[in-house]
Design a protein around this motif. Structure first.
Motif, PDB file in Angstrom:
ATOM      1  N   LYS A 194      12.417 -48.662   9.000  1.00 55.57           N
ATOM      2  CA  LYS A 194      11.716 -47.378  10.277  1.00 55.57           C
ATOM      3  C   LYS A 194      13.204 -47.004  10.422  1.00 55.57           C
ATOM      4  N   LEU A 195      13.063 -45.640  11.025  1.00 60.56           N
ATOM      5  CA  LEU A 195      14.167 -45.095  11.993  1.00 60.56           C
ATOM      6  C   LEU A 195      13.373 -44.610  13.000  1.00 60.56           C
ATOM      7  N   ASN A 196      14.405 -44.974  14.549  1.00 54.90           N
ATOM      8  CA  ASN A 196      13.809 -44.983  15.709  1.00 54.90           C
ATOM      9  C   ASN A 196      14.536 -43.239  15.918  1.00 54.90           C
ATOM     10  N   GLY A 197      13.606 -41.950  15.305  1.00 47.64           N
ATOM     11  CA  GLY A 197      13.945 -40.904  15.366  1.00 47.64           C
ATOM     12  C   GLY A 197      14.853 -39.929  17.028  1.00 47.64           C
ATOM     13  N   ASP A 198      14.286 -40.763  18.181  1.00 48.38           N
ATOM     14  CA  ASP A 198      15.088 -40.434  19.129  1.00 48.38           C
ATOM     15  C   ASP A 198      16.428 -41.174  19.295  1.00 48.38           C
ATOM     16  N   GLU A 199      17.165 -42.033  18.812  1.00 45.31           N
ATOM     17  CA  GLU A 199      17.644 -42.856  18.579  1.00 45.31           C
ATOM     18  C   GLU A 199      18.607 -41.862  17.517  1.00 45.31           C
ATOM     19  N   HIS A 200      18.452 -41.634  16.454  1.00 48.04           N
ATOM     20  CA  HIS A 200      19.113 -41.019  15.114  1.00 48.04           C
ATOM     21  C   HIS A 200      18.272 -39.732  15.286  1.00 48.04           C
ATOM     22  N   PRO A 201      18.957 -38.534  15.888  1.00 48.51           N
ATOM     23  CA  PRO A 201      18.139 -36.950  15.393  1.00 48.51           C
ATOM     24  C   PRO A 201      18.837 -36.779  14.318  1.00 48.51           C
ATOM     25  N   VAL A 255      19.057 -46.161   2.288  1.00 47.40           N
ATOM     26  CA  VAL A 255      18.267 -45.766   1.422  1.00 47.40           C
ATOM     27  C   VAL A 255      18.504 -44.637   0.201  1.00 47.40           C
ATOM     28  N   LEU A 256      19.822 -44.313   0.208  1.00 46.10           N
ATOM     29  CA  LEU A 256      19.867 -43.661  -0.623  1.00 46.10           C
ATOM     30  C   LEU A 256      20.819 -43.866  -1.455  1.00 46.10           C
ATOM     31  N   ARG A 257      21.215 -44.962  -1.608  1.00 43.06           N
ATOM     32  CA  ARG A 257      21.693 -46.119  -2.695  1.00 43.06           C
ATOM     33  C   ARG A 257      20.982 -47.189  -3.154  1.00 43.06           C
ATOM     34  N   ALA A 258      19.745 -46.941  -2.792  1.00 42.28           N
ATOM     35  CA  ALA A 258      18.752 -48.595  -2.841  1.00 42.28           C
ATOM     36  C   ALA A 258      18.850 -48.694  -4.217  1.00 42.28           C
ATOM     37  N   ASP A 259      18.293 -49.385  -4.798  1.00 44.19           N
ATOM     38  CA  ASP A 259      17.887 -49.943  -6.228  1.00 44.19           C
ATOM     39  C   ASP A 259      16.507 -50.394  -6.739  1.00 44.19           C
ATOM     40  N   LYS A 260      15.562 -49.764  -5.066  1.00 44.55           N
ATOM     41  CA  LYS A 260      14.100 -49.664  -5.506  1.00 44.55           C
ATOM     42  C   LYS A 260      13.491 -48.422  -4.814  1.00 44.55           C
ATOM     43  N   ASN A 271       8.696 -40.752   4.391  1.00 39.14           N
ATOM     44  CA  ASN A 271       8.790 -40.118   3.622  1.00 39.14           C
ATOM     45  C   ASN A 271       9.204 -40.884   2.537  1.00 39.14           C
ATOM     46  N   LEU A 272       9.137 -40.916   1.028  1.00 38.04           N
ATOM     47  CA  LEU A 272       9.296 -41.916   0.036  1.00 38.04           C
ATOM     48  C   LEU A 272      10.714 -41.279  -0.475  1.00 38.04           C
ATOM     49  N   PHE A 273      11.604 -42.435  -0.795  1.00 35.87           N
ATOM     50  CA  PHE A 273      13.049 -41.605  -1.433  1.00 35.87           C
ATOM     51  C   PHE A 273      13.291 -42.835  -2.653  1.00 35.87           C
ATOM     52  N   LEU A 285      10.230 -46.864   1.901  1.00 31.86           N
ATOM     53  CA  LEU A 285       9.324 -46.185   2.593  1.00 31.86           C
ATOM     54  C   LEU A 285      10.076 -45.779   3.920  1.00 31.86           C
ATOM     55  N   VAL A 286      10.356 -45.171   4.348  1.00 31.34           N
ATOM     56  CA  VAL A 286      11.107 -44.861   6.072  1.00 31.34           C
ATOM     57  C   VAL A 286       9.961 -43.922   6.566  1.00 31.34           C
TER      58      VAL A 286
END
Length: 104
Positions: free
Chosen positions: A54-61, A13-18, A76-78, A21-22
């Motif tokens: 997608k990121l499961n919020g319960d698994e990655h608080p 996400v943070l180092r993506a080249d485009k 969130n659009l990064f 949307l998460v």
């Protein structure tokens, strides 16, 4: 759709080249289930310019906390490692695309 974890979030996400949307989601969230096919359509139509993940919020608080996500679903659009738009709650496809217009 790309599945994110704490281990791959920064790289994918943070180092993506485009833009990325998460969707922050959870298994118990009915609106998350409603928005999933819409996000798949957006990915199919705009995947050349936008990554949908997608990121499961319960698994990655820790990631949820890092970005101040208070409810699910939150999108969130990064771009270039920064959040440029946050959308809270499920919306129809046309409303989501209108909220993202000009950003990817």
């Amino acid at each position: 759709m790309l599945t994110l974890t704490t281990a791959n979030f920064d790289d994918r996400v943070l180092r993506a080249d485009k833009p990325v949307l998460v969707e922050f989601w959870a298994d118990w969230c009915p609106p998350c289930k409603m928005i999933a096919p819409i996000l798949e359509q957006i990915e199919a139509e705009h995947g050349d310019r936008l990554t949908v993940a997608k990121l499961n919020g319960d698994e990655h608080p820790e990631i949820v906390s890092r970005y101040g996500v208070l409810g699910f679903p939150t999108l969130n659009l990064f771009q270039d490692g920064k959040v440029v738009r946050q959308i809270v709650g499920a919306k129809p496809k046309r409303r989501l695309l209108a909220d993202l217009d000009g950003l990817f």
